[in-house]
Write a protein that holds these residues in place. Structure first.
Motif, PDB file in Angstrom:
ATOM      1  N   ALA A 120      33.439   4.073  49.795  1.00 20.40           N
ATOM      2  CA  ALA A 120      32.133   3.488  49.915  1.00 20.40           C
ATOM      3  C   ALA A 120      31.311   4.498  50.772  1.00 20.40           C
ATOM      4  O   ALA A 120      30.072   4.810  50.370  1.00 20.40           O
ATOM      5  N   HIS A 121      31.861   4.703  51.754  1.00 17.34           N
ATOM      6  CA  HIS A 121      31.130   5.747  53.018  1.00 17.34           C
ATOM      7  C   HIS A 121      31.100   7.003  52.403  1.00 17.34           C
ATOM      8  O   HIS A 121      29.841   7.705  52.378  1.00 17.34           O
ATOM      9  N   LEU A 126      27.908  11.616  49.728  1.00 19.21           N
ATOM     10  CA  LEU A 126      27.793  12.624  48.735  1.00 19.21           C
ATOM     11  C   LEU A 126      26.563  12.473  48.079  1.00 19.21           C
ATOM     12  O   LEU A 126      25.723  13.275  47.462  1.00 19.21           O
ATOM     13  N   LEU A 127      26.105  11.144  47.675  1.00 21.50           N
ATOM     14  CA  LEU A 127      24.992  11.009  47.282  1.00 21.50           C
ATOM     15  C   LEU A 127      23.777  11.443  48.047  1.00 21.50           C
ATOM     16  O   LEU A 127      22.725  11.938  47.587  1.00 21.50           O
ATOM     17  N   THR A 131      21.034  14.446  46.959  1.00 22.45           N
ATOM     18  CA  THR A 131      19.713  14.278  46.973  1.00 22.45           C
ATOM     19  C   THR A 131      18.938  15.235  47.845  1.00 22.45           C
ATOM     20  O   THR A 131      18.108  15.865  47.534  1.00 22.45           O
ATOM     21  N   VAL A 132      19.641  15.411  49.062  1.00 24.06           N
ATOM     22  CA  VAL A 132      19.016  16.614  50.033  1.00 24.06           C
ATOM     23  C   VAL A 132      19.123  17.814  49.332  1.00 24.06           C
ATOM     24  O   VAL A 132      17.866  18.661  49.211  1.00 24.06           O
ATOM     25  N   LYS A 133      19.995  18.272  48.737  1.00 26.16           N
ATOM     26  CA  LYS A 133      20.324  19.544  48.001  1.00 26.16           C
ATOM     27  C   LYS A 133      19.108  19.501  46.826  1.00 26.16           C
ATOM     28  O   LYS A 133      18.493  20.715  46.673  1.00 26.16           O
ATOM     29  N   SER A 134      19.179  18.514  45.955  1.00 27.60           N
ATOM     30  CA  SER A 134      18.103  18.493  44.761  1.00 27.60           C
ATOM     31  C   SER A 134      16.697  18.514  45.573  1.00 27.60           C
ATOM     32  O   SER A 134      15.884  19.474  44.969  1.00 27.60           O
ATOM     33  N   ILE A 135      16.334  17.969  46.583  1.00 28.85           N
ATOM     34  CA  ILE A 135      15.008  18.247  47.108  1.00 28.85           C
ATOM     35  C   ILE A 135      14.779  19.560  47.690  1.00 28.85           C
ATOM     36  O   ILE A 135      13.686  19.930  47.349  1.00 28.85           O
TER      37      ILE A 135
END
Length: 138
Positions: A120-121, A126-127, A131-135
């Motif tokens: 879970a961690h 990874l998410l 997300t940061v990479k996408s931004i």
């Protein structure tokens, strides 16, 4: 850097070593968990898991109501401290081919960490990273 204290489960379900295996199995079922930390007084002395039931109770045709947890538990358990890095804990689990670690602080039981907690961690990390990479690319 992330530490075990950041993701450990602080709500550890325990059972005294002199309890019956039937009592232990009812707790496992009621709590929908796969293991219990076995204690003597306040001190952890082992782990009893579903696999222990199969390997030491069922195959030997023992009655769960008559067998004691201390007869079926695994007395050798691995542990880490809350300040252990997650990477070190994962390595310890891989090296020892185990699915869970007890967390001790000053020899007192303060938590447990399982493969599920680690997965879970890592999923969250990874998410977040994606997300940061996408931004950044937008």
């Amino acid at each position: 850097m992330a530490y075990i204290r950041d993701i450990m489960n602080k709500h550890v379900v325990t059972i005294p070593k002199d309890a019956s295996c039937l009592e232990a199995s009812k707790i496992l079922l009621d709590k929908d968990i796969s293991f219990l930390v076995v204690t003597e007084g306040d001190n952890p002395i082992g782990i009893i898991s579903e696999a222990d039931y199969v390997r030491k109770l069922a195959v030997n045709d023992k009655r769960a109501s008559e067998a004691r947890v201390s007869e079926v538990m695994s007395p050798k358990f691995r542990w880490v401290e809350p300040t252990t890095t997650i990477e070190d804990a994962v390595q310890k689990m891989l090296n020892n081919k185990i699915r869970r670690l007890v967390v001790l602080e000053n020899q007192k039981l303060v938590g447990v960490i399982t493969q599920t907690d680690l997965a879970a961690h890592l999923r969250s990390r990874l998410l977040i990273d994606e997300t940061v990479k996408s931004i950044k690319t937008d």
